[in-house]
Design an enzyme around this catalytic site. Sequence first.
Site, PDB file in Angstrom:
ATOM      1  N   HIS A  96      -4.145  -1.670  13.309  1.00  0.00           N
ATOM      2  CA  HIS A  96      -3.205  -2.565  12.651  1.00  0.00           C
ATOM      3  C   HIS A  96      -1.952  -2.690  13.508  1.00  0.00           C
ATOM      4  O   HIS A  96      -1.731  -1.902  14.431  1.00  0.00           O
ATOM      5  CB  HIS A  96      -2.800  -2.038  11.269  1.00  0.00           C
ATOM      6  CG  HIS A  96      -3.898  -2.072  10.250  1.00  0.00           C
ATOM      7  ND1 HIS A  96      -4.904  -1.135  10.232  1.00  0.00           N
ATOM      8  CD2 HIS A  96      -4.150  -2.924   9.228  1.00  0.00           C
ATOM      9  CE1 HIS A  96      -5.729  -1.412   9.224  1.00  0.00           C
ATOM     10  NE2 HIS A  96      -5.301  -2.494   8.608  1.00  0.00           N
ATOM     11  N   THR A 153       0.843  -1.193   0.000  1.00  0.00           N
ATOM     12  CA  THR A 153       0.000   0.000   0.000  1.00  0.00           C
ATOM     13  C   THR A 153       0.879   1.244   0.000  1.00  0.00           C
ATOM     14  O   THR A 153       2.080   1.186   0.231  1.00  0.00           O
ATOM     15  CB  THR A 153      -0.928   0.025   1.219  1.00  0.00           C
ATOM     16  OG1 THR A 153      -0.127  -0.009   2.417  1.00  0.00           O
ATOM     17  CG2 THR A 153      -1.850  -1.182   1.222  1.00  0.00           C
ATOM     18  N   PRO A 182      -4.934  -2.247  -3.068  1.00  0.00           N
ATOM     19  CA  PRO A 182      -4.511  -1.967  -1.691  1.00  0.00           C
ATOM     20  C   PRO A 182      -5.042  -2.999  -0.708  1.00  0.00           C
ATOM     21  O   PRO A 182      -4.667  -3.011   0.456  1.00  0.00           O
ATOM     22  CB  PRO A 182      -5.122  -0.589  -1.418  1.00  0.00           C
ATOM     23  CG  PRO A 182      -6.367  -0.583  -2.252  1.00  0.00           C
ATOM     24  CD  PRO A 182      -6.001  -1.334  -3.500  1.00  0.00           C
ATOM     25  N   LYS A 228       2.757  -1.038  10.728  1.00  0.00           N
ATOM     26  CA  LYS A 228       2.085  -0.454   9.560  1.00  0.00           C
ATOM     27  C   LYS A 228       2.151   1.062   9.673  1.00  0.00           C
ATOM     28  O   LYS A 228       1.566   1.664  10.571  1.00  0.00           O
ATOM     29  CB  LYS A 228       0.624  -0.918   9.470  1.00  0.00           C
ATOM     30  CG  LYS A 228      -0.098  -0.349   8.255  1.00  0.00           C
ATOM     31  CD  LYS A 228      -1.476  -0.967   8.088  1.00  0.00           C
ATOM     32  CE  LYS A 228      -2.267  -0.295   6.967  1.00  0.00           C
ATOM     33  NZ  LYS A 228      -1.570  -0.362   5.672  1.00  0.00           N
ATOM     34  N   GLY A 274      -5.609   1.693   3.434  1.00  0.00           N
ATOM     35  CA  GLY A 274      -6.204   1.991   2.144  1.00  0.00           C
ATOM     36  C   GLY A 274      -7.636   1.492   2.071  1.00  0.00           C
ATOM     37  O   GLY A 274      -8.488   2.084   1.402  1.00  0.00           O
ATOM     38  N   THR A 275      -7.917   0.402   2.783  1.00  0.00           N
ATOM     39  CA  THR A 275      -9.274  -0.138   2.825  1.00  0.00           C
ATOM     40  C   THR A 275     -10.215   0.849   3.501  1.00  0.00           C
ATOM     41  O   THR A 275     -11.330   1.094   3.030  1.00  0.00           O
ATOM     42  CB  THR A 275      -9.297  -1.476   3.583  1.00  0.00           C
ATOM     43  OG1 THR A 275      -8.423  -2.394   2.929  1.00  0.00           O
ATOM     44  CG2 THR A 275     -10.699  -2.060   3.630  1.00  0.00           C
TER      45      THR A 275
END
Length: 333
Positions: free
Chosen positions: A216, A159, A181, A220, A225-226
């Site tokens: 997350h 991503t 993504p 990360k 992106g989700t």
Amino acid sequence: MSSLSLNTTLISRGSPRLRSSLFDKSRRCHPKPNTSIVRAYAATSPVKTPATEQPGLSFPILINGCAGRMGRAVADAAVCAGLQLVPVTFSNLEKPNRTLQIGNVEIMIHGPSERENVLSAVYNEYPNVIVVDYTVPDAVNGNAELYCKLGVPFVMGTTGGDRELLYKTVKDANVYAVISPQMGKQVVAFLAAMEIMAEQFPGAFSGYSLQVMESHQAGKRDTSGTAKAVISCFQKLGVSFDVNKIKMIRDPKKQLEMVGVPEEHLEGHAFHMYLLTSPDETVSFKFQHNVCGRSIYAEGTIDAAIFLHKKIQSKADKRIFDMIDVLREGNMR
């Protein structure tokens, strides 16, 4: 272990109370042997191709980012699927000087200055190789430029980066690629459903307020992106929301106590919650999807690679695909 849940709640009065749900489901596989050998860079013992392998399915796959947790999960999934794991990967360290063992394949890790020569050699030896990229956001565009320069088809699971430039680079080079993504097939299906709802019922949630939380693993770096994709759907549905107000949780203590992430999955999870509330706070809708571990993404990535391999073999006119295309194909494992 992964879960995907969609909850909607209507209440008669008062503020909505947040709660989370998690359904356990685990899958295990026993690695199948593969036959990939890059003679110039690594030596492994040749083994027989699995008898259960589908004719024409096995092809060489190079995982860029094998040393990372996600890349390792994809490499394990590739072995499980009977694909030929190329014993080469790349690092952002100039002289990593080490190898990585995956199944019976010893992966040689190369530094940035070696990338082009090594990848070119791999492509010459395995002209039908597909590269899978799980590196870091800062490397997305540079890696894509290299793949396109050499004409190597790839699956971009990383991503971040400049996505507009990424698509332009691939389009200009006319290289086959799957770019997404989100590689979790079930999550992608949920996103597709959200897109359909947004297109068919624009403004349905006008006036509603939105709260977004995404959790997350601490490693990360970027915003999910989700989450951005789901928010875009809600905006089409009439909700006003600034993506900078996404509540990003990366603190393990908060993830345990507030989010409810199982301790064993603190280093690999994706918990998302979207709460819509009516102006008078009498109605609320909660959309939630919780993923523990990386298998959902790894398996989806391998499906994407197999899909791309078939498109290349059929000489498809279309060159750039996403996970929606993979889902629509309808022949996933």
